[in-house]
Design a protein around this motif. Structure first.
Motif, PDB file in Angstrom:
ATOM      1  N   PHE A 135       1.105  -9.063   8.025  1.00 33.70           N
ATOM      2  CA  PHE A 135       1.975  -8.768   9.157  1.00 33.70           C
ATOM      3  C   PHE A 135       2.127  -7.269   9.392  1.00 33.70           C
ATOM      4  N   LYS A 136       2.145  -6.492   8.323  1.00 29.91           N
ATOM      5  CA  LYS A 136       2.283  -5.040   8.430  1.00 29.91           C
ATOM      6  C   LYS A 136       1.035  -4.349   7.889  1.00 29.91           C
ATOM      7  N   GLN A 137       0.720  -3.210   8.472  1.00 32.23           N
ATOM      8  CA  GLN A 137      -0.416  -2.419   8.002  1.00 32.23           C
ATOM      9  C   GLN A 137      -0.133  -1.766   6.655  1.00 32.23           C
ATOM     10  N   GLU A 138       1.119  -1.788   6.225  1.00 35.45           N
ATOM     11  CA  GLU A 138       1.475  -1.211   4.921  1.00 35.45           C
ATOM     12  C   GLU A 138       1.292  -2.206   3.774  1.00 35.45           C
ATOM     13  N   GLN A 139       0.723  -3.372   4.048  1.00 41.05           N
ATOM     14  CA  GLN A 139       0.497  -4.359   3.002  1.00 41.05           C
ATOM     15  C   GLN A 139      -0.898  -4.961   3.159  1.00 41.05           C
ATOM     16  N   ILE A 140      -1.392  -5.495   2.062  1.00 43.78           N
ATOM     17  CA  ILE A 140      -2.694  -6.150   2.046  1.00 43.78           C
ATOM     18  C   ILE A 140      -2.555  -7.452   1.274  1.00 43.78           C
ATOM     19  N   GLU A 141      -3.222  -8.479   1.747  1.00 41.64           N
ATOM     20  CA  GLU A 141      -3.176  -9.777   1.072  1.00 41.64           C
ATOM     21  C   GLU A 141      -4.458  -9.990   0.286  1.00 41.64           C
ATOM     22  N   ILE A 201       0.870  -1.180   0.000  1.00 37.05           N
ATOM     23  CA  ILE A 201       0.000   0.000   0.000  1.00 37.05           C
ATOM     24  C   ILE A 201       0.904   1.226   0.000  1.00 37.05           C
ATOM     25  N   ALA A 202       0.770   2.087  -0.998  1.00 35.56           N
ATOM     26  CA  ALA A 202       1.738   3.169  -1.170  1.00 35.56           C
ATOM     27  C   ALA A 202       1.065   4.476  -1.530  1.00 35.56           C
ATOM     28  N   ASP A 203       1.764   5.552  -1.209  1.00 34.53           N
ATOM     29  CA  ASP A 203       1.379   6.891  -1.659  1.00 34.53           C
ATOM     30  C   ASP A 203       1.759   7.009  -3.135  1.00 34.53           C
ATOM     31  N   PRO A 204       0.793   7.297  -4.017  1.00 35.82           N
ATOM     32  CA  PRO A 204       1.119   7.354  -5.438  1.00 35.82           C
ATOM     33  C   PRO A 204       2.008   8.528  -5.812  1.00 35.82           C
ATOM     34  N   GLY A 205       2.180   9.485  -4.915  1.00 35.56           N
ATOM     35  CA  GLY A 205       3.023  10.637  -5.204  1.00 35.56           C
ATOM     36  C   GLY A 205       4.483  10.410  -4.862  1.00 35.56           C
ATOM     37  N   ASP A 206       4.759  10.161  -3.582  1.00 33.57           N
ATOM     38  CA  ASP A 206       6.156  10.015  -3.157  1.00 33.57           C
ATOM     39  C   ASP A 206       6.600   8.555  -3.038  1.00 33.57           C
ATOM     40  N   GLY A 207       5.670   7.629  -3.181  1.00 35.74           N
ATOM     41  CA  GLY A 207       6.020   6.223  -3.158  1.00 35.74           C
ATOM     42  C   GLY A 207       6.193   5.605  -1.786  1.00 35.74           C
ATOM     43  N   LEU A 208       5.956   6.366  -0.732  1.00 36.32           N
ATOM     44  CA  LEU A 208       6.157   5.849   0.620  1.00 36.32           C
ATOM     45  C   LEU A 208       5.055   4.861   0.995  1.00 36.32           C
ATOM     46  N   PRO A 209       5.387   3.806   1.722  1.00 39.16           N
ATOM     47  CA  PRO A 209       4.357   2.892   2.210  1.00 39.16           C
ATOM     48  C   PRO A 209       3.419   3.600   3.182  1.00 39.16           C
ATOM     49  N   LEU A 210       2.157   3.207   3.137  1.00 42.31           N
ATOM     50  CA  LEU A 210       1.140   3.800   3.991  1.00 42.31           C
ATOM     51  C   LEU A 210       0.486   2.710   4.831  1.00 42.31           C
ATOM     52  N   ALA A 211       0.376   2.937   6.130  1.00 38.91           N
ATOM     53  CA  ALA A 211      -0.182   1.940   7.048  1.00 38.91           C
ATOM     54  C   ALA A 211      -1.706   2.038   7.062  1.00 38.91           C
ATOM     55  N   LEU A 212      -2.332   1.558   5.995  1.00 41.78           N
ATOM     56  CA  LEU A 212      -3.761   1.761   5.791  1.00 41.78           C
ATOM     57  C   LEU A 212      -4.524   0.462   5.562  1.00 41.78           C
ATOM     58  N   ALA A 213      -3.966  -0.676   5.950  1.00 41.39           N
ATOM     59  CA  ALA A 213      -4.632  -1.947   5.666  1.00 41.39           C
ATOM     60  C   ALA A 213      -6.033  -1.999   6.262  1.00 41.39           C
ATOM     61  N   SER A 214      -6.194  -1.507   7.481  1.00 40.68           N
ATOM     62  CA  SER A 214      -7.519  -1.526   8.097  1.00 40.68           C
ATOM     63  C   SER A 214      -8.515  -0.707   7.295  1.00 40.68           C
ATOM     64  N   GLY A 215      -8.053   0.429   6.758  1.00 36.35           N
ATOM     65  CA  GLY A 215      -8.923   1.246   5.928  1.00 36.35           C
ATOM     66  C   GLY A 215      -9.331   0.539   4.649  1.00 36.35           C
TER      67      GLY A 215
END
Length: 379
Positions: free
Chosen positions: A50-56, A12-26
């Motif tokens: 395992f991390k909120q920055e990823q989704i399965e 899960i990433a910010d499409p602008g700067d490419g940073l991972p975003l901890a938004l799995a719950s969202g």
């Protein structure tokens, strides 16, 4: 025909700067099937990792490559639809190009793992590709594990998609493999011999108190805990959906071929586990760009020769499933254009911006050629 399905872990990433975003719950809230959002119970589903920055993304069990292709595409669209709802995008990147270690959140088991394993857990933001293939019994499943173990490094090479880590080019095609293998149970295993032998190994490992539970048995391939399947876990998540399909059909054929060998009374693989570790390392380092270790000869050989040996090994099972042409074309495409790691490096080379790697990966993750019928991205 064996059923098969896949799990894709997406960043899960910010499409602008490419940073991972901890938004799995969202994302899970946005894709809640009770709200009649895309996917639902009748299609692929989303799950936290395992991390909120990823989704399965989990596909349904499929019988044909055509069905699985539709599931992979719909799953990626579902995840991206949910990500867009919270201002993000998803990318099939096996490691984030830019990342700072973060704690786990939202799950007590994961929090316990974070406390127990320290920096290994905090840095564990990697995305894998798991293929589940149905088996008739645990005995058949263990027989399959014993007979296909020396072929699994080829699947790693064909999927390599993680050259960047912590803002640097690692020199590896799959640096995810190096990060993942820091877990104490990760990697190839010796021959088990039987289901009892498999269970005895698990019991011994759990008895050490190092892995917290059976869920932390991270072998390159294992018996699934929740499904009557063998789970092949060695691959990076694939940047291109068609590469994911190629690896999945080869994985199913590899399971079927190994099961046929067992029924014929052919012995398990005699390849030493340290040699398989060497093959894994070569595949992690070079992907399809250089020599690999030949699964039968255990000597350096070109990536094309190693891939050809794998296709030859499973050709009868591929033919019986109607997947031979698809697998041959898919492997030829991977060898010609490279895996996701090559596109990542090309994207970075244009302007030396890691954000370009992520934006390019986002586009490639959702580039399916012909658009699928789901039309989720237009919602």
């Amino acid at each position: 025909m064996r059923t098969f399905g896949v799990e894709e872990e997406l960043l899960i990433a910010d499409p602008g700067d490419g940073l991972p975003l901890a938004l799995a719950s969202g994302l899970l809230d946005a894709a809640d099937p009770s709200d009649a959002d895309p996917g639902g119970e009748s299609g692929p589903s989303l799950k936290s990792e395992f991390k909120q920055e990823q989704i399965e993304v989990n596909s349904r069990p499929c019988r044909t490559a055509t069905e699985l292709r539709a599931e992979i595409r719909a799953g990626r669209e579902l995840a991206d639809w949910a990500a867009r709802a919270v201002g993000a995008r998803v990318a099939a990147l096996a490691t984030p190009p830019v990342f700072h270690a973060t704690p786990t959140a939202g799950n007590q088991r994961y929090a316990t793992m974070g406390n127990e394993f320290g920096l290994i857990a905090r840095e564990q933001l990697t995305c894998g590709f798991h293929v589940h293939v149905s088996i008739e019994s645990p005995d058949e499943g263990v027989a399959v594990l014993d007979r296909m173990r020396h072929w699994l490094p080829v699947l790693l090479a064909l999927s390599a998609n993680s050259p960047f880590w912590m803002g640097a080019d690692t020199g590896f095609a799959s640096y995810r493999t190096q990060i993942w293998n820091r877990w104490p149970t990760a990697g190839p295993m010796d021959v088990f011999g039987s289901e009892d032998g498999y269970r005895a190994v698990l019991s011994t490992l759990l008895g050490t108190g190092v892995p917290l539970d059976e869920g932390m048995i991270y072998f390159d391939a294992r018996l699934s805990r929740g499904h009557p399947t063998v789970e092949l876990r060695i691959a990076d998540v694939c940047l291109y959906a068609e590469d994911a399909l190629t690896i999945a059909v080869i994985a199913r054929a590899l399971v079927e071929t190994s099961a046929r060998e067992w029924r014929k009374g052919e012995p398990p693989s005699s390849t030493l586990t340290p040699m398989i570790r060497m093959a894994n390392w070569k595949a992690s380092r070079f992907g399809v760009n250089h020599q690999l270790l030949h699964p039968l000869e255990q000597r350096p050989s070109s990536a094309s020769a190693v891939a050809a040996a794998l296709l030859q090994h499973v050709s009868r099972a591929l033919t019986d499933a109607g997947d031979l042409a698809l697998a041959r074309t898919g492997v030829a495409n991977i060898l010609r254009r490279g895996t996701g790691e090559r596109l990542q490096r090309q994207a970075y080379g244009r302007r030396l911006r890691l954000s370009d790697v992520v934006s390019t990966a986002i586009a490639s993750t959702h580039d399916f050629g012909e658009r699928s019928d789901a039309g989720l991205l237009s919602r």
